[in-house]
Write a protein that holds these residues in place. Structure first.
Motif, PDB file in Angstrom:
ATOM      1  N   ASP A   1     -19.961   5.953 -75.949  1.00 51.98           N
ATOM      2  CA  ASP A   1     -19.567   6.933 -76.067  1.00 51.98           C
ATOM      3  C   ASP A   1     -18.800   7.284 -74.424  1.00 51.98           C
ATOM      4  O   ASP A   1     -17.919   6.406 -74.451  1.00 51.98           O
ATOM      5  CB  ASP A   1     -20.968   8.086 -75.224  1.00 51.98           C
ATOM      6  CG  ASP A   1     -20.751   8.782 -77.084  1.00 51.98           C
ATOM      7  OD1 ASP A   1     -20.173   8.507 -77.861  1.00 51.98           O
ATOM      8  OD2 ASP A   1     -22.026   9.479 -77.079  1.00 51.98           O
ATOM      9  N   ASP A   2     -19.075   7.131 -73.484  1.00 48.62           N
ATOM     10  CA  ASP A   2     -19.135   7.380 -72.340  1.00 48.62           C
ATOM     11  C   ASP A   2     -19.302   6.508 -71.110  1.00 48.62           C
ATOM     12  O   ASP A   2     -19.639   6.435 -70.245  1.00 48.62           O
ATOM     13  CB  ASP A   2     -18.726   8.827 -71.756  1.00 48.62           C
ATOM     14  CG  ASP A   2     -17.673  10.168 -72.446  1.00 48.62           C
ATOM     15  OD1 ASP A   2     -16.891   9.624 -73.398  1.00 48.62           O
ATOM     16  OD2 ASP A   2     -17.770  10.693 -71.923  1.00 48.62           O
ATOM     17  N   ASN A   3     -20.055   5.831 -71.522  1.00 49.31           N
ATOM     18  CA  ASN A   3     -21.624   4.457 -70.915  1.00 49.31           C
ATOM     19  C   ASN A   3     -20.558   3.413 -71.433  1.00 49.31           C
ATOM     20  O   ASN A   3     -19.967   2.895 -71.923  1.00 49.31           O
ATOM     21  CB  ASN A   3     -22.735   4.509 -71.100  1.00 49.31           C
ATOM     22  CG  ASN A   3     -22.862   6.311 -71.220  1.00 49.31           C
ATOM     23  OD1 ASN A   3     -23.954   6.863 -70.572  1.00 49.31           O
ATOM     24  ND2 ASN A   3     -23.375   6.579 -72.478  1.00 49.31           N
TER      25      ASN A   3
ATOM     26  N   MET B   1     -23.066  15.098 -75.401  1.00 48.93           N
ATOM     27  CA  MET B   1     -23.673  13.986 -76.129  1.00 48.93           C
ATOM     28  C   MET B   1     -24.416  13.656 -76.937  1.00 48.93           C
ATOM     29  O   MET B   1     -25.706  14.100 -77.656  1.00 48.93           O
ATOM     30  CB  MET B   1     -24.261  13.626 -74.178  1.00 48.93           C
ATOM     31  CG  MET B   1     -24.234  12.315 -73.862  1.00 48.93           C
ATOM     32  SD  MET B   1     -24.867  11.644 -72.541  1.00 48.93           S
ATOM     33  CE  MET B   1     -25.459   9.693 -72.667  1.00 48.93           C
TER      34      MET B   1
ATOM     35  N   PRO C   1     -11.745   5.451 -68.912  1.00 45.87           N
ATOM     36  CA  PRO C   1     -11.565   6.485 -67.884  1.00 45.87           C
ATOM     37  C   PRO C   1     -12.152   6.308 -67.066  1.00 45.87           C
ATOM     38  O   PRO C   1     -13.752   5.680 -66.799  1.00 45.87           O
ATOM     39  CB  PRO C   1     -12.072   6.948 -69.100  1.00 45.87           C
ATOM     40  CG  PRO C   1     -11.862   6.994 -70.511  1.00 45.87           C
ATOM     41  CD  PRO C   1     -12.244   5.483 -70.258  1.00 45.87           C
TER      42      PRO C   1
ATOM     43  N   TYR D   1     -14.202   9.109 -65.508  1.00 46.65           N
ATOM     44  CA  TYR D   1     -15.379   9.419 -65.652  1.00 46.65           C
ATOM     45  C   TYR D   1     -16.343   8.468 -67.029  1.00 46.65           C
ATOM     46  O   TYR D   1     -17.408   9.042 -66.522  1.00 46.65           O
ATOM     47  CB  TYR D   1     -15.327  11.076 -66.418  1.00 46.65           C
ATOM     48  CG  TYR D   1     -14.698  10.228 -67.868  1.00 46.65           C
ATOM     49  CD1 TYR D   1     -14.886  10.588 -69.237  1.00 46.65           C
ATOM     50  CD2 TYR D   1     -13.307  10.905 -67.910  1.00 46.65           C
ATOM     51  CE1 TYR D   1     -14.512  10.299 -70.508  1.00 46.65           C
ATOM     52  CE2 TYR D   1     -12.594  10.760 -68.849  1.00 46.65           C
ATOM     53  CZ  TYR D   1     -12.858   9.930 -70.196  1.00 46.65           C
ATOM     54  OH  TYR D   1     -12.707  10.343 -71.734  1.00 46.65           O
ATOM     55  N   THR D   2     -15.734   7.058 -66.542  1.00 42.66           N
ATOM     56  CA  THR D   2     -17.154   6.714 -67.503  1.00 42.66           C
ATOM     57  C   THR D   2     -18.267   5.835 -66.688  1.00 42.66           C
ATOM     58  O   THR D   2     -18.430   5.854 -65.542  1.00 42.66           O
ATOM     59  CB  THR D   2     -16.295   4.795 -68.134  1.00 42.66           C
ATOM     60  OG1 THR D   2     -15.113   5.231 -68.563  1.00 42.66           O
ATOM     61  CG2 THR D   2     -17.032   4.357 -68.547  1.00 42.66           C
TER      62      THR D   2
ATOM     63  N   THR E   1     -19.694   5.467 -61.774  1.00 39.61           N
ATOM     64  CA  THR E   1     -18.763   5.401 -62.161  1.00 39.61           C
ATOM     65  C   THR E   1     -17.600   4.730 -61.749  1.00 39.61           C
ATOM     66  O   THR E   1     -17.846   3.784 -61.025  1.00 39.61           O
ATOM     67  CB  THR E   1     -18.029   6.366 -62.336  1.00 39.61           C
ATOM     68  OG1 THR E   1     -17.829   6.963 -60.607  1.00 39.61           O
ATOM     69  CG2 THR E   1     -18.905   8.368 -62.116  1.00 39.61           C
TER      70      THR E   1
END
Ligand SMILES: [Fe+2]
Length: 284
Positions: free
Chosen positions: A157-159, A1, A197, A199-200, A220
């Motif tokens: 990123d994934d946030n 991350m 996605p 998993y976000t 999530t």
């Protein structure tokens, strides 16, 4: 991350402010910084904002952006204060959704504020799917109108920092009854966020702790898809439920001061003694 996320909770408005840091460079952005406002005395202060400034100094971060998810109606933004306070050592930019011009246009007329409605004093107005760097990282912008016309979410990123779209799954979604709001548009914006996605990680702007549960600000996409209490039926049912619930809600306590300040990014009115107004509704 490649980023860290630090949250700061503003008790007065149940708002979460986020500081997102590029781990490799120390470059940082702040999302939705709140000021404190005592309405009876008209006193504006900056306890939470000063904590964030202290955090930036203590961790030797370089602030590059101050971002708003929308013109809030429940608290005054501290964005201009932080920008001014950090000064030339941290020459950061103020950014918000391009829909702010529509919000400025409507509310400057309502409050009779003589101001340009071109998005200033924000430095950057964001359109859908735009991307901006900070350090070695970047944030993306998703326009998500519905709660307000200028609402945006920030993807890093994934946030995803969702502003007033989703609340925690047990609390549903944001109200849509402000000028320019639309339950139909919010439903479409919610679907846009749910298409990320599974998993976000979703970071909430508010948590009102229903039934006294523990404060929470993180969930999530997968969890929202499965369990959000407002999204387990059809689009039409959502719109009808949202609109009928909104009809029962009272105005946020700081609606008038918050909007008058927030369409100016939290900059003070120009008068020698700054004034805010309350338009009257008279019931006879
Ligand atoms: Fe809001």
């Amino acid at each position: 991350m490649s980023v860290s996320v630090t949250s700061f909770f503003h008790q007065q408005s149940a708002t979460f402010c986020y500081l997102v840091c590029c781990l490799n460079t120390g470059s940082a952005i702040i999302i939705d910084p709140p000021a404190d406002f005592d309405a009876p005395s008209g006193t504006l202060s900056f306890t939470t904002a000063n904590k964030i400034i202290d955090y930036i100094h203590a961790n030797k971060l370089k602030l590059e952006w101050l971002l708003e998810t929308h013109a809030h109606a429940d608290h005054i933004t501290a964005a201009s204060y932080i920008k001014h306070k950090l000064g030339s050592t941290h020459p950061c930019k103020l950014g918000t959704g391009a829909g702010i011009t529509q919000v400025q246009d409507y509310f400057s007329q309502l409050y009779q504020i003589d101001m340009p409605c071109d998005g200033s004093p924000f430095d950057e107005l964001f359109n859908d799917n735009s991307h901006y760097p900070f350090g070695e990282c970047q944030f993306g912008v998703l326009t998500t109108p519905g709660h307000t016309p200028d609402s945006v979410c920030y993807l890093i990123d994934d946030n995803v920092f969702v502003g007033d779209t989703f609340f925690m799954p047990d609390s549903g979604t944001a109200r849509c009854d402000f000028p320019g709001g639309s339950a139909k548009k919010l439903y479409e914006s919610l679907q846009k966020i749910l298409s990320l996605p599974e998993y976000t990680i979703m970071w909430m702007c508010h948590d009102y702790q229903p039934n006294g549960r523990k404060l929470a600000n993180k969930t999530t996409v997968a969890e929202q898809r499965l369990t959000n209490v407002h999204l387990q039926s059809s689009k039409q049912a959502y719109i009808e439920t949202r609109e009928s619930r909104d009809a029962t809600l009272s105005a946020p306590k700081l609606l008038h001061p918050a909007i008058q300040m927030n369409i100016r990014a939290g900059a003070l009115p120009k008068e020698l003694t700054p004034q805010l107004t309350i338009p009257l509704t008279v019931l006879l």
